[in-house]
Design a protein around this motif. Sequence first.
Motif, PDB file in Angstrom:
ATOM      1  N   ASP A 292      -6.793   1.729  -6.841  1.00 10.07           N
ATOM      2  CA  ASP A 292      -6.894   3.529  -6.024  1.00 10.07           C
ATOM      3  C   ASP A 292      -7.954   3.587  -6.991  1.00 10.07           C
ATOM      4  O   ASP A 292      -9.058   3.125  -6.841  1.00 10.07           O
ATOM      5  N   ARG A 293      -7.882   4.999  -6.763  1.00 10.52           N
ATOM      6  CA  ARG A 293      -9.068   6.334  -6.825  1.00 10.52           C
ATOM      7  C   ARG A 293      -9.834   6.186  -8.227  1.00 10.52           C
ATOM      8  O   ARG A 293     -11.118   6.070  -8.056  1.00 10.52           O
TER       9      ARG A 293
ATOM     10  N   LEU B 139       0.792  -1.593  -0.374  1.00  9.32           N
ATOM     11  CA  LEU B 139      -0.462  -0.269  -0.210  1.00  9.32           C
ATOM     12  C   LEU B 139       0.799   1.595  -0.406  1.00  9.32           C
ATOM     13  O   LEU B 139       1.470   1.139   0.784  1.00  9.32           O
ATOM     14  N   TRP B 140       0.151   2.092  -0.880  1.00  7.41           N
ATOM     15  CA  TRP B 140       1.039   3.616  -0.869  1.00  7.41           C
ATOM     16  C   TRP B 140       0.148   4.076  -0.518  1.00  7.41           C
ATOM     17  O   TRP B 140      -1.251   4.718  -1.239  1.00  7.41           O
ATOM     18  N   LYS B 141       0.460   5.048   0.439  1.00  8.19           N
ATOM     19  CA  LYS B 141       0.873   6.162   1.247  1.00  8.19           C
ATOM     20  C   LYS B 141       0.791   7.599   1.177  1.00  8.19           C
ATOM     21  O   LYS B 141       1.754   8.156   1.533  1.00  8.19           O
ATOM     22  N   ILE B 142       0.199   9.065   0.146  1.00  3.93           N
ATOM     23  CA  ILE B 142       0.797  10.292   0.945  1.00  3.93           C
ATOM     24  C   ILE B 142       0.289  11.326   1.342  1.00  3.93           C
ATOM     25  O   ILE B 142      -1.328  11.231   0.777  1.00  3.93           O
TER      26      ILE B 142
ATOM     27  N   ARG C  23      -3.705  10.239  -0.124  1.00  2.00           N
ATOM     28  CA  ARG C  23      -3.609   9.378  -1.547  1.00  2.00           C
ATOM     29  C   ARG C  23      -3.298   7.921  -2.021  1.00  2.00           C
ATOM     30  O   ARG C  23      -2.686   8.231  -0.858  1.00  2.00           O
ATOM     31  N   VAL C  24      -3.957   7.278  -2.438  1.00  3.92           N
ATOM     32  CA  VAL C  24      -3.595   5.836  -1.859  1.00  3.92           C
ATOM     33  C   VAL C  24      -3.499   4.752  -2.974  1.00  3.92           C
ATOM     34  O   VAL C  24      -4.156   5.476  -4.235  1.00  3.92           O
ATOM     35  N   PHE C  25      -2.561   3.756  -3.246  1.00  2.46           N
ATOM     36  CA  PHE C  25      -2.598   3.486  -4.087  1.00  2.46           C
ATOM     37  C   PHE C  25      -2.090   2.124  -4.183  1.00  2.46           C
ATOM     38  O   PHE C  25      -1.120   1.883  -3.201  1.00  2.46           O
ATOM     39  N   TRP C  26      -2.785   0.726  -4.498  1.00  5.97           N
ATOM     40  CA  TRP C  26      -1.914  -0.436  -3.915  1.00  5.97           C
ATOM     41  C   TRP C  26      -1.779  -1.439  -5.377  1.00  5.97           C
ATOM     42  O   TRP C  26      -2.549  -1.229  -6.114  1.00  5.97           O
TER      43      TRP C  26
ATOM     44  N   GLU D  43       2.555   3.468 -13.373  1.00  3.93           N
ATOM     45  CA  GLU D  43       1.939   3.531 -12.259  1.00  3.93           C
ATOM     46  C   GLU D  43       1.528   3.698 -11.457  1.00  3.93           C
ATOM     47  O   GLU D  43       0.093   4.778 -10.937  1.00  3.93           O
ATOM     48  N   VAL D  44       2.754   3.973 -10.512  1.00  2.00           N
ATOM     49  CA  VAL D  44       2.367   4.787  -9.236  1.00  2.00           C
ATOM     50  C   VAL D  44       2.021   6.014  -9.369  1.00  2.00           C
ATOM     51  O   VAL D  44       0.811   5.826  -8.494  1.00  2.00           O
TER      52      VAL D  44
ATOM     53  N   PRO E  71       6.098  -2.216  -8.738  1.00  2.83           N
ATOM     54  CA  PRO E  71       5.287  -1.643  -9.547  1.00  2.83           C
ATOM     55  C   PRO E  71       6.087  -0.670 -10.855  1.00  2.83           C
ATOM     56  O   PRO E  71       6.879   0.807  -9.819  1.00  2.83           O
ATOM     57  N   PRO E  72       5.292  -0.154 -11.204  1.00  7.87           N
ATOM     58  CA  PRO E  72       6.456   0.289 -12.477  1.00  7.87           C
ATOM     59  C   PRO E  72       6.323   1.908 -12.120  1.00  7.87           C
ATOM     60  O   PRO E  72       4.922   2.406 -11.958  1.00  7.87           O
TER      61      PRO E  72
ATOM     62  N   ARG F  74       0.662   7.612 -11.489  1.00  7.13           N
ATOM     63  CA  ARG F  74      -0.906   7.429 -11.954  1.00  7.13           C
ATOM     64  C   ARG F  74      -1.579   7.420 -11.385  1.00  7.13           C
ATOM     65  O   ARG F  74      -2.474   7.916 -10.923  1.00  7.13           O
ATOM     66  N   GLY F  75      -2.146   6.372 -10.212  1.00  6.24           N
ATOM     67  CA  GLY F  75      -2.644   5.801  -8.778  1.00  6.24           C
ATOM     68  C   GLY F  75      -2.397   7.334  -8.526  1.00  6.24           C
ATOM     69  O   GLY F  75      -3.566   6.931  -7.430  1.00  6.24           O
ATOM     70  N   LEU F  76      -1.204   7.554  -8.008  1.00 11.45           N
ATOM     71  CA  LEU F  76      -1.150   8.684  -6.492  1.00 11.45           C
ATOM     72  C   LEU F  76      -1.305   9.985  -6.786  1.00 11.45           C
ATOM     73  O   LEU F  76      -1.728  11.013  -6.532  1.00 11.45           O
ATOM     74  N   GLY F  77      -1.749   9.776  -8.664  1.00 12.32           N
ATOM     75  CA  GLY F  77      -2.742  11.745  -9.054  1.00 12.32           C
ATOM     76  C   GLY F  77      -0.730  12.493  -9.011  1.00 12.32           C
ATOM     77  O   GLY F  77      -0.925  13.556  -8.851  1.00 12.32           O
TER      78      GLY F  77
ATOM     79  N   ARG G 118      -1.016  -9.015 -11.970  1.00  9.50           N
ATOM     80  CA  ARG G 118      -1.171  -7.940 -11.202  1.00  9.50           C
ATOM     81  C   ARG G 118      -1.971  -7.174 -10.885  1.00  9.50           C
ATOM     82  O   ARG G 118      -2.642  -7.033 -11.705  1.00  9.50           O
TER      83      ARG G 118
END
Lengths: 115, 331
Positions: free
Chosen positions: B226-227, A2-5, B170-173, A41-42, A37-38, A44-47, B222
């Motif tokens: 995310d949002r 899980l990545w969270k900022i 903001r979160v990404f998994w 993608e990280v 993950p590339p 884009r996922g986190l904006g 994979r």
Amino acid sequence: MLWKIDTQSPQPLHEQLAGQVRRAIATRALVEGEKLPPAREVARGLGVNMHTVLRAFQTLRDEGLLEVRRGRGTSVAANAQPVTRHVELARSLVSQARRAGLEDREILQLVEVQL
Amino acid sequence: MKEKTSRTVLGVVIPVAVAATGLVPYRAYRSDLPDRIASHFGVSGRADGSMTPEVFLVVCGAMMAIGLGACVTVALARRRFQPMVAPSVSAVGAFLGAVSAGILAITVISQRGLDRWQDATLPPWAVIAWIIGSVALAGVAAWIASSLPCRRQAGADAAPPAMDLSPTERVFWSATLSARWPLVLGLAILLVGLALLLITELWIGLVMLGISILMTFFGRIRVTADRSGLSVRYGFLGWPRRSISIRRIAVARAVDIRPTEWGGWGYRGSLAIMRRAAVVLRAGPGIRLDLHDGRVFAVTIDDPEDPVLLLNAEISRRAALNPASERESMS
């Protein structure tokens, strides 16, 4: 993983990201050899900007925690888990020394004396 | 479609129509057929086996009866099946029924007026049309059967937990899951395909090669959340990719996936046709998404708690920000 900022945090985004990877390695949420993950993608996922993520990856590579190989992606380095402890020690040494008013040059000297 | 209509179409309309497709031409042209009719054809399209028309009718009729019988059984059964059972059985049954009816019809129509069965040929356009038609009918049968009530799965009622997120967070998994069986199976198919390449036609070998490449897509997946929603990337290249937009998701849950309840291993079902789909690499933990339109998507992955918390948080965050669009997607 899980990545969270937090976009409002005073801590820069790339440092938040690097910190999360370090914590994940230390707690074995990320195991040695595991692929990340590339960056695209990280990001884009986190904006966030991709360069922010790449900067975090680069810092972690310089610390010896990640291996970045062209075309094969980024993965956790072979002995990353024990190394995270030393990285944390070095980080706290630097921040405490700075707070005590030492110059970067003096901090380097401090470490060199011990080598 | 109402439940009664679904049952009538699946249990009466489809079986009667399929049976008629095979039996009506047989009845109409029986007197014009030679003593024996060609029943088997080589790869080149030349006849290499024959039967009397009566035996041929019994063989095709038996296959039709098994296939259509399966559809009738599903349509009339009072008991509730496991979710994927009714659509899968109906699809296979309708396909078998339609293929058998097509074989009977094409054989009878193309061989009427012949003197010797050896002169018979198999018209390729008819074969292609009959296979496409049978697949389409299988899809229709699966779609109808998917609307029949099915057994509820354990854990489907648990309250959905969500992550606490401040508006600025903001979160990404992302996680990967690997399985060995698709690679072993793919390699076995590849070897058989290579062997077949040496002794038979090129296209059979190529088809086997294609299947073994498809198998490698299930050697590794994979999953990201995310949002924007949930994505599943297949294979070692991360392609193809299946994404489910956050707008479509009503609730996410961490579940224990039993392959028998989801129709087996691999990509099971179809969101469009069967209203359910699952990516199953192994038995065990996974993410289950219930969509606003009642469809269900599931994917196996280790430690599904984080992505589930994340998705539910993003769903409520979206709903709080934009209540109008939520109502729109519900309808």
